[in-house]
Design a protein around this motif. Structure first.
Motif, PDB file in Angstrom:
ATOM      1  N   SER A  90      -3.694   3.878   0.420  1.00  0.00           N
ATOM      2  CA  SER A  90      -4.324   3.566  -0.855  1.00  0.00           C
ATOM      3  C   SER A  90      -3.781   2.223  -1.309  1.00  0.00           C
ATOM      4  O   SER A  90      -2.562   2.026  -1.366  1.00  0.00           O
ATOM      5  CB  SER A  90      -4.005   4.663  -1.885  1.00  0.00           C
ATOM      6  N   TYR A  91      -4.687   1.284  -1.641  1.00  0.00           N
ATOM      7  CA  TYR A  91      -4.225  -0.066  -1.946  1.00  0.00           C
ATOM      8  C   TYR A  91      -5.185  -0.752  -2.904  1.00  0.00           C
ATOM      9  O   TYR A  91      -6.362  -0.381  -3.017  1.00  0.00           O
ATOM     10  CB  TYR A  91      -4.082  -0.894  -0.666  1.00  0.00           C
ATOM     11  N   TYR A  92      -4.660  -1.756  -3.593  1.00  0.00           N
ATOM     12  CA  TYR A  92      -5.476  -2.553  -4.492  1.00  0.00           C
ATOM     13  C   TYR A  92      -6.190  -3.652  -3.709  1.00  0.00           C
ATOM     14  O   TYR A  92      -5.671  -4.166  -2.715  1.00  0.00           O
ATOM     15  CB  TYR A  92      -4.617  -3.180  -5.591  1.00  0.00           C
ATOM     16  N   LYS A  93      -7.361  -4.011  -4.200  1.00  0.00           N
ATOM     17  CA  LYS A  93      -8.148  -5.058  -3.559  1.00  0.00           C
ATOM     18  C   LYS A  93      -7.363  -6.359  -3.458  1.00  0.00           C
ATOM     19  O   LYS A  93      -7.405  -7.043  -2.429  1.00  0.00           O
ATOM     20  CB  LYS A  93      -9.435  -5.275  -4.352  1.00  0.00           C
ATOM     21  N   LYS A  94      -6.621  -6.682  -4.514  1.00  0.00           N
ATOM     22  CA  LYS A  94      -5.880  -7.947  -4.522  1.00  0.00           C
ATOM     23  C   LYS A  94      -4.805  -7.980  -3.434  1.00  0.00           C
ATOM     24  O   LYS A  94      -4.470  -9.046  -2.906  1.00  0.00           O
ATOM     25  CB  LYS A  94      -5.231  -8.173  -5.890  1.00  0.00           C
ATOM     26  N   ASP A  95      -4.258  -6.821  -3.078  1.00  0.00           N
ATOM     27  CA  ASP A  95      -3.224  -6.766  -2.040  1.00  0.00           C
ATOM     28  C   ASP A  95      -3.819  -6.868  -0.649  1.00  0.00           C
ATOM     29  O   ASP A  95      -3.136  -7.288   0.290  1.00  0.00           O
ATOM     30  CB  ASP A  95      -2.423  -5.469  -2.175  1.00  0.00           C
ATOM     31  N   ASN A 137      -0.251   3.364  -6.909  1.00  0.00           N
ATOM     32  CA  ASN A 137       0.986   3.474  -7.694  1.00  0.00           C
ATOM     33  C   ASN A 137       1.614   4.860  -7.615  1.00  0.00           C
ATOM     34  O   ASN A 137       2.574   5.141  -8.323  1.00  0.00           O
ATOM     35  CB  ASN A 137       0.721   3.107  -9.153  1.00  0.00           C
ATOM     36  N   TYR A 159       0.846  -1.197   0.000  1.00  0.00           N
ATOM     37  CA  TYR A 159       0.000   0.000   0.000  1.00  0.00           C
ATOM     38  C   TYR A 159       0.876   1.240   0.000  1.00  0.00           C
ATOM     39  O   TYR A 159       2.086   1.171   0.236  1.00  0.00           O
ATOM     40  CB  TYR A 159      -0.933   0.022   1.211  1.00  0.00           C
ATOM     41  N   GLU A 203      -9.188  -2.758 -12.287  1.00  0.00           N
ATOM     42  CA  GLU A 203      -8.846  -3.069 -10.903  1.00  0.00           C
ATOM     43  C   GLU A 203      -9.796  -2.368  -9.944  1.00  0.00           C
ATOM     44  O   GLU A 203     -10.592  -1.513 -10.332  1.00  0.00           O
ATOM     45  CB  GLU A 203      -7.406  -2.608 -10.606  1.00  0.00           C
ATOM     46  N   THR A 204      -9.703  -2.763  -8.683  1.00  0.00           N
ATOM     47  CA  THR A 204     -10.461  -2.114  -7.614  1.00  0.00           C
ATOM     48  C   THR A 204      -9.481  -1.528  -6.612  1.00  0.00           C
ATOM     49  O   THR A 204      -8.538  -2.201  -6.186  1.00  0.00           O
ATOM     50  CB  THR A 204     -11.388  -3.109  -6.906  1.00  0.00           C
ATOM     51  N   VAL A 205      -9.700  -0.272  -6.242  1.00  0.00           N
ATOM     52  CA  VAL A 205      -8.811   0.441  -5.327  1.00  0.00           C
ATOM     53  C   VAL A 205      -9.607   0.883  -4.101  1.00  0.00           C
ATOM     54  O   VAL A 205     -10.749   1.335  -4.220  1.00  0.00           O
ATOM     55  CB  VAL A 205      -8.186   1.679  -6.009  1.00  0.00           C
ATOM     56  N   MET A 248      -3.680   7.155  -5.881  1.00  0.00           N
ATOM     57  CA  MET A 248      -3.713   5.743  -6.226  1.00  0.00           C
ATOM     58  C   MET A 248      -2.538   5.001  -5.579  1.00  0.00           C
ATOM     59  O   MET A 248      -1.546   5.615  -5.174  1.00  0.00           O
ATOM     60  CB  MET A 248      -3.667   5.575  -7.739  1.00  0.00           C
TER      61      MET A 248
END
Length: 230
Positions: free
Chosen positions: A164-169, A89, A51, A147-149, A87
């Protein structure tokens, strides 16, 4: 001819000024910070595998969101309030948002600090946004074709820092992963082949439901212990 030229110049100047104000606003609200610089005494319950941490000027954000038009009063794509969100990234993505109250009017008046918003992506047209702001911090969910954030407080009830992070993480380090199971063995569509929808879309029919949700004393106490927290 000269009048048209002057009008054209004014429009260009106004557009540049407006765009610059949006950039300045984004920089005023969000600041990329190192996690090592964050000092928090609250518990952390959301710790994804990867994240990015951001400092949040909460008061500036709340004041700025006060300019958001009400849902259905404008076309969200062209008439919404511009807002940049951080985001995972490190990039800032722009959205056009409107205030979308999820509470009946009498409750909205009773709890004016609880606000919710819906948004449409500007940089990514497939992105849709749902976010909320209250005395416990800022929460956002962005769903797009790719993707989902999620954006959540760094720690419980933290209004100064966000992650801030991705759903997969999130699911990479969380035990609440649910196995996917298809319970439909055969298509039951009696109207023929259903049209395909772009990922992130849910159709063109808006359905509104009223729901009464009760919270336990333990839940309310966990989130702060006040009526607003329940």
């Amino acid at each position: 001819m000269q009048q048209k030229l002057n009008l054209y110049r004014r429009l260009i100047f106004f557009s540049i000024f407006l765009f610059s104000s949006f950039i300045i606003n984004a920089q005023a609200i969000w600041q990329d910070v190192s996690e090592n610089s964050i000092i928090s005494s609250n518990e952390r319950y959301i710790i994804p595998a990867t994240y990015k941490t951001y400092a949040l000027d909460f008061e500036t954000l709340v004041d700025y969101l006060g300019n958001a038009p009400k849902e259905f009063s404008v076309d969200i794509s062209s008439g919404g309030l511009p807002l940049f969100l951080p985001m995972p990234n490190g990039q800032m993505h722009q959205f056009s948002i409107v205030e979308s109250s999820l509470m009946p009017n009498n409750l909205a008046v009773k709890f004016p600090n609880i606000k919710s918003y819906v948004g449409q992506g500007v940089d990514d047209k497939t992105a849709t946004l749902r976010m909320s702001v209250d005395h416990n911090g800022f929460h956002a969910m962005v769903i797009s074709a790719s993707e989902t954030v999620y954006i959540d407080p760094y720690s419980l009830n933290d209004t100064d820092y966000c992650i801030s992070y991705y759903k997969k993480d999130f699911y990479a380090t969380n035990t609440k992963v649910r196995d996917i199971q298809c319970v439909i063995e055969k298509s039951t569509n009696i109207y023929g082949v259903m049209p395909l929808m772009i990922p992130g879309q849910t159709g063109d029919v808006l359905r509104t439901y009223r729901a009464a949700i009760a919270a336990t004393a333990e839940y309310t106490d966990f989130h702060g212990g006040t009526v607003e927290d329940g």
